[in-house]
Design an enzyme around this catalytic site. Structure first.
Site: not given
Lengths: 342, 342, 342, 342
Positions: A148-149
């Site tokens: 994920g970011c």
């Protein structure tokens, strides 16, 4: 030429994949699916791609992906886990930008994502694609789970400290700020410019889905119990994540050289000179993570500033980096993206 | 009518004082000084005030302030300390929005501000004007030091925890985000929209002048040694401060009711319902601080979200609140400012 | 105290009415309706109103508005025309912020709004509430149609030229720019910050619903045939409209003094000094229209710059101005709103 | 490899030239000058270029440019005209992004720029580099004057109409909106985010320096007298120009196909499908101009929407396009820049 397919091409990570892949010298975009826009030219929905992409959206069915060598899932959570098996069976590599295969513990996944996992048998095979940590595994993978970011920015910032056992891992704090594109291309009130513009707020303080993902990543780097407080915030800009990380030092070392050494061979992780502050604008549009290391007033608290473009190193760029690795290409090809400043 | 003077009327805190005072039913703006704009009508520099203010800028000299009952300093640091004594001698109350009289230890002040203090003999008399902490002293004060913007948001957020000895005060973290108006109305590259817009960054991590001020305020609420890590950030919006505060609980209590009780009589501090997130837009233009209390996953880390408008409760609004108190007026008069949303 | 009701209190014009009316000394907000939020406290949906409004949303039914003296419709088009008759029958004045009663020609209304008008018999009675044009009629009105945001800025800018027959009315151009709040509080892709932020675009060039409304208003000021090209644009900010108006002069006059004379008694229309440029930030949050008059290089083209806050003078503020008139109050009461700058 | 030099490398057009040239396969950046930063590494001033540019700023002296094949001037007006002659004498091509050589009439230049021209004898030789108009001349040029940002968007939008004599050229209107980066990297109050953000305004209505440049360009396409009203506006975003152009048709033709035919061979001018609106975000970071053609309600007014990125097609990208031409390279090499969306 490698034939790439994109499932879910109408979201921001999908169009960002197209921005990168249309100029990738070794890749041809063979299929882009969208249930809503099937039959429409991609560049009609995204005029920014006019002249670069003449593909027409097809429906998200295996049939339309059969000719691909690799398929990216730029979809909401829950789609990749229903299609991955069939694609792998066809010898097609799967690179999932969603969260379906990020957590190795399916029970924890189901707790945080609130649904039953449709394909638990593949979780074990999925490789978590943070190249700076497990490059070799990515090269050999068939099924890739892109981080994920937030987890990308936080892990790259914390790992050197944990790998060398320098901090109290039971008391880690990650105060993270994200631009609004992180919320995706969904018509929601909270993402309206009138709501998100000129304002700053935290969200998901009680518990955000990226927490277990970050914790899993940090545990791999330490034998001690990880205690992490993760607070995400929404900041009024479109692209960029700034992670401000706090930890208490248990040993005294030259942190600057520790970080420089750890990442000296990592082209996409750039440790800034001592005393610098990381600024999201300096990585906008690029696949780079910039990190600044601070020890305020020489105390025992270390403050790490880690910035990425949430749509590139935090999503589509890192996915292409993983593709390059698993397809046996130069890891950096197609990712020579100079940040857009100002 | 109270005759008010403003020294340094061309900065953002100066024009914000004018926005508030022009509608204040008990106040008449008698003088506004500006070395650069002396002789010019205020509303020529600030067309937003056309029809509300017909004052002409005068030079910042005692002579031009002689008729005032109270004088606000909306100046850079270093001005108020050279004029305060003369004004007080004339029986004029002084309300300083700059940092000249905030620190009780002149040596520490000189360390952080890098110059000798021009008026150390008045430091002891100056009252630090956070009404929620020392209302009585403000009522009796002649010389008032208004808190900084970050210190206001951080102290209001942390104080209930320290006052009740509930946390490890040696390990406090204040991760703060400010809109760009906090940098003032100065022609600096870093404040250009092309530089500060669409980007997020930390600054002053090595040490920011608000650190000793916050520390001084927190020390008043505890007998233990205060250990504070303060990291300010610049967020791409104009107004607003969001403080995200972290502390480790040493006792278990109902934090929500603790905060609600602490501030139940404070009109300008609004404790949000349990589970809320504070959003700077909801205090924009108002003199209110909104606070949300969180204990993620029921662990021993407390996360406090505290938001203000840096130019109102963080500066000019709080200064008018102090004026109301010291001039014997209703504390809230002239400060009925409904936030501007969206 | 006048009892006011608001139908459609969850949109931006609704909450802006609440921001203004909660401080209006002669008004009590007696009812606020919302089909979606009925039963919920208004300040739960809008934390910015905490402490200022303790009303609970009710369903949009006549029954819930029975006790009101005046009812505002801050609804999408098509609602007011179904409820106005019943309210008027109860002796309740109706102030419609939507477009239902703006056009005097029901056929044209149906052409532009695409539905049959539910209450054509009331169109004739409805008074178009631009006080600077028809103050007397508004005072006597029962049913008030508030002008649209663009029409307000454009008419106030053009009218002095037409009233004196100074320009070729067959060739008028209105190039208008609006902040995104003009699109309302609706979850639409085009209003996402990721879509509308950092970008500028025109929309509705083929034909916008405000075109016939502006044309109708201009026709009242001239005997010649009006030819108007109206192009609206979306600019990446939340509040504000900037109308840039072009016309060809057919007579030579002192335009500056013409405008100053025309609006000398209008408190909410402020003609800026010669050579000025109007800036939307200088009217943000206020009920004022600021106008600048230019004749580039002394040629025969006149360029008028007219700015308003689309949610105040362009909607809710002007609606309250109309209410003040029709309820026999001081026109300016409750509208002393100093612009929020910066 | 072509050796390129950049004079004035610290401004936005300078750093944008570096963003493009560092990835240009046929170019090596041999020298970048900056009086203020001489001796400092470029990537220390611009961390976005770390890893892409290891050049050190030198002083702006001929000596430091001697080895270049081509020198770009990304300087304020008035510098290129003092150095061009010496560089040409050394056989170095000169590409000026400033205004020094844009106007063919030195008297008009001196009128608008307020100083005497230092090198009038070279004005005649300078080639105005709008490739879509005079590609051949650019190929043969030694001294190239790059068009301004507004003139590029306006000329590309108007030219097809004038070239075919379809409109009343005596009554042209160009209503233009620019992002704040157009003001350059200068510490000015008006460019502060607190001033330019969340606000919209016109400027230079009395007369802007790009007016004579646009007029000169339009005159080349018509025999009739050109009458142009040009009003520039500042819009709260960083990159992008949107020109809204108005003209009165004197003949009836299929405007859509006229534009598509005119630009069918121009890779950097993209005529959007009928009914489209041009959006600056769709050209952000690219060298493309997108144009939409409208004839509202089928009347005789044509409305052209023309958008560019002011720093690319409006400056540095077009300069590289000119360099490609004059150095005998493929016109498009190094300019395959997919817009950054969102």
């Amino acid at each position: 030429m490698i034939k790439a397919g994109i499932v879910g091409g109408t979201g921001y990570t999908g169009v960002e994949l197209l921005r990168i892949l249309t100029l990738h010298p070794e890749v041809e975009v063979a299929a882009v699916t969208s249930r809503a826009d099937a039959g429409t030219r991609v560049d009609k929905v995204y005029p920014s791609l006019r002249g670069y992409c003449d593909v027409v959206f097809t429906r998200p069915e295996i049939e339309n992906l059969r000719d691909c060598d690799v398929v990216f899932f730029a979809t909401p959570n829950g789609i990749a886990m229903t299609m991955a098996e069939a694609l792998l069976a066809l010898g097609i590599k799967v690179i999932d930008l969603s969260a379906d295969f990020r957590l190795q513990d399916s029970a924890e996944w189901e707790h945080w994502y609130g649904v039953e996992h449709a394909c638990p048998e593949l979780i074990g095979e999925a490789v978590y694609a943070l190249p700076e940590v497990n490059r070799a595994a990515i090269r050999a993978a068939r099924l890739i789970a892109c981080p994920g970011c937030y987890p990308t920015a936080v892990q790259l910032g914390f790992l050197p400290l944990l790998e060398h056992g320098l901090v109290d891992v039971g008391n880690l704090i990650a105060d993270c700020k994200s631009g609004v594109s992180g919320a995706g291309r969904k018509a929601e009130l909270s993402s309206l410019m009138s709501e998100a513009g000129e304002s700053f707020k935290a969200y998901g303080v009680a518990g955000h889905r990226h927490l277990p993902e970050i914790r899993q990543g940090l545990r791999r780097a330490t034998t001690e119990g990880v205690g992490l407080t993760f607070v995400p915030h929404l900041t009024p800009m479109i692209r960029g994540i700034h992670a401000t990380l706090y930890a208490r030092l248990t040993k005294s070392v030259d942190l600057q050289s520790l970080y420089e050494t750890r990442y000296q061979d990592e082209k996409f992780v750039d440790v800034l000179p001592a005393g610098s502050h990381a600024d999201t604008r300096n990585v906008r549009g690029s696949n780079r993570c910039q990190i600044a290391v601070h020890q305020p007033q020489g105390g025992d608290v270390v403050v790490i500033l880690s910035v990425i473009d949430n749509l590139v190193k935090g999503a589509s760029g890192q996915a292409v980096q993983a593709m390059n690795l698993t397809m046996g290409l130069d890891e950096f090809i197609g990712l020579e993206l100079v940040p857009l400043y100002p």
